[in-house]
Scaffold this motif. Structure first.
Motif, PDB file in Angstrom:
ATOM      1  N   VAL A  18     -40.946 -40.085  -5.444  1.00 15.40           N
ATOM      2  CA  VAL A  18     -40.420 -38.914  -6.144  1.00 15.40           C
ATOM      3  C   VAL A  18     -39.601 -39.323  -7.357  1.00 15.40           C
ATOM      4  CG1 VAL A  18     -38.756 -37.002  -5.939  1.00 15.40           C
ATOM      5  CG2 VAL A  18     -40.456 -37.361  -4.151  1.00 15.40           C
ATOM      6  N   LEU A  19     -38.848 -40.409  -7.220  1.00 19.04           N
ATOM      7  CA  LEU A  19     -37.921 -40.823  -8.270  1.00 19.04           C
ATOM      8  C   LEU A  19     -38.466 -41.968  -9.127  1.00 19.04           C
ATOM      9  CD1 LEU A  19     -34.641 -40.673  -6.162  1.00 19.04           C
ATOM     10  CD2 LEU A  19     -35.556 -38.938  -7.712  1.00 19.04           C
ATOM     11  N   ALA A  20     -39.754 -42.240  -9.027  1.00 18.25           N
ATOM     12  CA  ALA A  20     -40.378 -43.296  -9.825  1.00 18.25           C
ATOM     13  C   ALA A  20     -40.446 -42.888 -11.298  1.00 18.25           C
ATOM     14  CB  ALA A  20     -41.774 -43.592  -9.295  1.00 18.25           C
ATOM     15  N   GLN A  21     -40.636 -43.866 -12.157  1.00 12.34           N
ATOM     16  CA  GLN A  21     -40.687 -43.595 -13.596  1.00 12.34           C
ATOM     17  C   GLN A  21     -41.764 -42.576 -13.949  1.00 12.34           C
ATOM     18  OE1 GLN A  21     -41.182 -47.419 -15.468  1.00 12.34           O
ATOM     19  NE2 GLN A  21     -39.014 -47.954 -15.279  1.00 12.34           N
ATOM     20  N   ALA A  22     -42.949 -42.763 -13.391  1.00 16.04           N
ATOM     21  CA  ALA A  22     -44.046 -41.844 -13.707  1.00 16.04           C
ATOM     22  C   ALA A  22     -43.734 -40.434 -13.242  1.00 16.04           C
ATOM     23  CB  ALA A  22     -45.343 -42.340 -13.072  1.00 16.04           C
ATOM     24  N   THR A 112     -33.497 -30.066 -16.496  1.00 15.09           N
ATOM     25  CA  THR A 112     -34.455 -29.269 -15.726  1.00 15.09           C
ATOM     26  C   THR A 112     -35.415 -30.158 -14.949  1.00 15.09           C
ATOM     27  OG1 THR A 112     -34.322 -27.459 -17.326  1.00 15.09           O
ATOM     28  CG2 THR A 112     -36.185 -27.449 -15.815  1.00 15.09           C
ATOM     29  N   SER A 113     -35.855 -31.256 -15.548  1.00 12.86           N
ATOM     30  CA  SER A 113     -36.729 -32.164 -14.801  1.00 12.86           C
ATOM     31  C   SER A 113     -35.978 -32.757 -13.610  1.00 12.86           C
ATOM     32  CB  SER A 113     -37.259 -33.269 -15.711  1.00 12.86           C
ATOM     33  OG  SER A 113     -36.215 -34.097 -16.199  1.00 12.86           O
ATOM     34  N   GLN A 114     -34.682 -33.032 -13.788  1.00 16.68           N
ATOM     35  CA  GLN A 114     -33.896 -33.534 -12.669  1.00 16.68           C
ATOM     36  C   GLN A 114     -33.804 -32.487 -11.558  1.00 16.68           C
ATOM     37  OE1 GLN A 114     -29.659 -33.799 -13.111  1.00 16.68           O
ATOM     38  NE2 GLN A 114     -29.491 -35.583 -11.777  1.00 16.68           N
ATOM     39  N   ILE A 115     -33.665 -31.246 -11.939  1.00 14.81           N
ATOM     40  CA  ILE A 115     -33.620 -30.171 -10.944  1.00 14.81           C
ATOM     41  C   ILE A 115     -34.937 -30.109 -10.175  1.00 14.81           C
ATOM     42  CG2 ILE A 115     -33.522 -27.676 -10.654  1.00 14.81           C
ATOM     43  CD1 ILE A 115     -30.811 -28.986 -11.184  1.00 14.81           C
ATOM     44  N   LEU A 116     -36.046 -30.207 -10.878  1.00  8.62           N
ATOM     45  CA  LEU A 116     -37.353 -30.169 -10.208  1.00  8.62           C
ATOM     46  C   LEU A 116     -37.509 -31.324  -9.229  1.00  8.62           C
ATOM     47  CD1 LEU A 116     -39.600 -29.288 -13.293  1.00  8.62           C
ATOM     48  CD2 LEU A 116     -38.846 -27.728 -11.468  1.00  8.62           C
ATOM     49  N   LEU A 117     -37.069 -32.520  -9.641  1.00 10.93           N
ATOM     50  CA  LEU A 117     -37.179 -33.686  -8.770  1.00 10.93           C
ATOM     51  C   LEU A 117     -36.192 -33.601  -7.611  1.00 10.93           C
ATOM     52  CD1 LEU A 117     -37.554 -36.460 -11.478  1.00 10.93           C
ATOM     53  CD2 LEU A 117     -39.356 -35.545 -10.004  1.00 10.93           C
ATOM     54  N   THR A 118     -34.994 -33.102  -7.879  1.00 11.22           N
ATOM     55  CA  THR A 118     -33.999 -32.963  -6.814  1.00 11.22           C
ATOM     56  C   THR A 118     -34.482 -31.988  -5.753  1.00 11.22           C
ATOM     57  OG1 THR A 118     -32.188 -33.468  -8.344  1.00 11.22           O
ATOM     58  CG2 THR A 118     -31.612 -32.332  -6.319  1.00 11.22           C
ATOM     59  N   ALA A 326     -24.120 -40.991 -17.004  1.00 13.04           N
ATOM     60  CA  ALA A 326     -23.687 -41.640 -15.768  1.00 13.04           C
ATOM     61  C   ALA A 326     -24.052 -40.789 -14.550  1.00 13.04           C
ATOM     62  CB  ALA A 326     -22.176 -41.880 -15.806  1.00 13.04           C
ATOM     63  N   GLU A 327     -23.904 -39.478 -14.694  1.00 18.46           N
ATOM     64  CA  GLU A 327     -24.230 -38.572 -13.587  1.00 18.46           C
ATOM     65  C   GLU A 327     -25.689 -38.707 -13.173  1.00 18.46           C
ATOM     66  OE1 GLU A 327     -25.387 -34.019 -13.353  1.00 18.46           O
ATOM     67  OE2 GLU A 327     -23.330 -34.261 -14.085  1.00 18.46           O
ATOM     68  N   LEU A 328     -26.576 -38.807 -14.143  1.00 16.75           N
ATOM     69  CA  LEU A 328     -27.999 -38.908 -13.826  1.00 16.75           C
ATOM     70  C   LEU A 328     -28.275 -40.119 -12.942  1.00 16.75           C
ATOM     71  CD1 LEU A 328     -29.460 -38.124 -17.367  1.00 16.75           C
ATOM     72  CD2 LEU A 328     -29.416 -36.577 -15.393  1.00 16.75           C
ATOM     73  N   ALA A 329     -27.702 -41.261 -13.321  1.00 16.97           N
ATOM     74  CA  ALA A 329     -27.954 -42.491 -12.564  1.00 16.97           C
ATOM     75  C   ALA A 329     -27.364 -42.409 -11.163  1.00 16.97           C
ATOM     76  CB  ALA A 329     -27.359 -43.681 -13.320  1.00 16.97           C
ATOM     77  N   GLU A 330     -26.158 -41.876 -11.033  1.00 16.72           N
ATOM     78  CA  GLU A 330     -25.515 -41.806  -9.722  1.00 16.72           C
ATOM     79  C   GLU A 330     -26.237 -40.825  -8.810  1.00 16.72           C
ATOM     80  OE1 GLU A 330     -23.475 -43.921  -8.930  1.00 16.72           O
ATOM     81  OE2 GLU A 330     -22.576 -44.632 -10.784  1.00 16.72           O
ATOM     82  N   THR A 331     -26.727 -39.739  -9.362  1.00 17.37           N
ATOM     83  CA  THR A 331     -27.436 -38.742  -8.551  1.00 17.37           C
ATOM     84  C   THR A 331     -28.705 -39.331  -7.959  1.00 17.37           C
ATOM     85  OG1 THR A 331     -26.563 -36.933  -9.894  1.00 17.37           O
ATOM     86  CG2 THR A 331     -28.515 -36.472  -8.571  1.00 17.37           C
ATOM     87  N   VAL A 332     -29.453 -40.068  -8.777  1.00 15.47           N
ATOM     88  CA  VAL A 332     -30.680 -40.695  -8.280  1.00 15.47           C
ATOM     89  C   VAL A 332     -30.372 -41.656  -7.145  1.00 15.47           C
ATOM     90  CG1 VAL A 332     -32.505 -42.324  -8.902  1.00 15.47           C
ATOM     91  CG2 VAL A 332     -31.994 -40.403 -10.406  1.00 15.47           C
TER      92      VAL A 332
END
Length: 476
Positions: A18-22, A112-118, A326-332
């Protein structure tokens, strides 16, 4: 040496996918495709342009590694993704290329992409969490009136029951599942604000585009863009941190109870590829609690992740510098570790070995000392609390001295129970006021375990109802 080797070790293949680059790039492409369709639907851009853009929003058409490499120079993955998408669209429809990413900003794409992945990641976490809860509640149902030695400050304290202990594991996990849904309802919303959040580039059509985009992505439409309002996302992540803590408590208890000196539980043996053998390479007699280890390792990283997220909230003005990134990295990382922790405990509980006989032996090894408080309460009736406590302390000292000396003191051959019987017989203040049945009840292991069971009967019934409600109401 790639740090992902150790990061991935604490996660699961499903979450890593789910969290892969692609996957991240495709989620961004999904946003761009949905934006174009929404704008085409409300007439902001030509329908033909919307179709041309959407048809090329497929991650497999692009060099993912090159996009990621370019993001370091551009300061955001969205910039090379949008640039490359526009270049590709221009090869087929130069006019449509001018409408790529129309009116949006890079943070709109990434948030928004982070929301979809989350949303997908939380589905994975919840699926395993509900399975874990089911396993725990089934374990409680299968072990009525099973005495266990309750320990406080790592020392033997009193007698409880296995069902009581399992309830203390299960209830925080149920609350975590419920809280995650509530926090997700607030946090998983569309982000579309344009450069400073006002959608000024879209003019009077901003609201219509936002509503159409939200419908396209099946996301709630917030009251306003939230570029620097990070409270809802951080609160969601904080709930993940709390879940990791509760999972770590479960893992810690199981690992301690699996020690050979205690030997009340054991993690499953490696009878299948999904359950590797947990033996030491040099000491084959060991049975290492590897699933508890994984859950603990993942959980121990959660506090730092949550702390970093709290620190990242102090973002400047309409869009922040550094904090958001920083938030993006910590959330993942938090999503990865949470799922790894839940999955590890599901595996542990799926084949957990229970040894009630050893639990009983560990209680009996305490020579009745764990019933000292109950004895004090019984003697307090005729003697008063202070005198009763003084006498029981003396009896406990005699029992302990007998153990240390290798031979029991006179009248102490069966521990505190025998000492109490002798005391009642020789003390005229007690002889006629403490009935034998009352004294024996104090040391009745099954009676105390049954009381512990009864204390959590209602809570476990409510937990089962809560689990059923979650299972019957698919959320994501």
């Amino acid at each position: 040496m790639s740090v992902l080797v150790f990061e991935g070790f604490l996660s699961t293949p499903e979450m890593l996918k789910v969290l892969a680059q692609a996957s991240i790039v495709q989620a961004m492409m999904d946003f761009e495709a949905a934006l174009a369709k929404a704008q085409g639907r409300v007439g902001v851009i030509p329908a033909s342009a919307a179709q041309a853009i959407a048809s090329l929003c497929r991650a497999e058409l692009y060099d993912i590694n090159a996009l990621v490499a370019a993001s370091a120079r551009d300061g955001s993955l969205a910039i090379p993704v949008v640039r490359r998408l526009a270049e590709t669209v221009a090869l087929f429809d130069p006019v449509a290329a001018g409408f790529v990413h129309w009116g949006a900003t890079s943070q709109d794409v990434i948030d928004t992409s982070q929301i979809l992945l989350t949303r997908r990641a939380l589905q994975l976490i919840e699926d395993d969490l509900l399975q874990l809860l089911s396993l725990l509640l089934d374990l409680a149902d299968a072990q009525p009136v099973t005495p266990v030695l309750a320990r406080t400050l790592l020392q033997a304290a009193q007698v409880s029951s296995l069902r009581f202990r399992v309830a203390s594991w299960a209830l925080p996990l149920l609350r975590a599942a419920q809280a995650l849904r509530q926090a997700a309802d607030a946090a998983l919303q569309l982000q579309l604000g344009g450069a400073v959040g006002t959608l000024s580039a879209l003019g009077e059509q901003g609201d219509a585009v936002s509503a159409a985009l939200a419908a396209e992505l099946r996301l709630p439409l917030p009251e306003m863009p939230w570029h620097s309002q990070r409270d809802r996302m951080v609160r969601l992540c904080a709930e993940l941190g709390v879940l990791c803590g509760s999972l770590g408590k479960l893992a810690r208890d199981i690992s301690l109870l699996s020690q050979p000196e205690i030997a009340e539980l054991a993690e499953p043996d490696g009878e299948s590829p999904s359950r590797p053998r947990s033996v030491s390479s040099a000491m084959p007699h060991k049975r290492n609690p590897v699933y508890s280890m994984l859950a603990l390792a993942a959980g121990q990283r959660a506090p730092q992740r949550v702390a970093a997220l709290l620190g990242s909230m102090m973002q400047e003005f309409e869009r922040g510098l550094g904090g958001w990134q920083a938030e993006l990295a910590e959330t993942v990382s938090l999503l990865m570790h949470t799922h790894g922790s839940v999955r590890a405990m599901v595996t542990a509980l799926s084949g957990l070995k229970i040894y009630p006989e050893r639990m009983r032996l560990n209680v009996e090894a305490q020579q009745g000392l764990v019933f000292a408080e109950g004895l004090t309460m019984l003697l307090a009736g005729p003697l008063g609390r202070l005198e009763a406590q003084h006498l029981v302390e003396g009896l406990c000292a005699q029992v302990l001295e007998g153990e240390e000396g290798g031979a029991p003191a006179q009248g102490q051959g069966q521990g505190l129970a025998a000492a109490a019987r002798a005391l009642v017989q020789r003390d005229e203040r007690l002889r006629d006021k403490v009935r034998a049945a009352e004294l024996e009840a104090v040391f009745d292991v099954e009676r105390v375990a049954a009381q512990a069971d009864q204390r959590v009967a209602k809570a476990l019934a409510q937990a089962r109802e809560g689990l059923t409600a979650l299972q019957d109401a698919p959320h994501w």
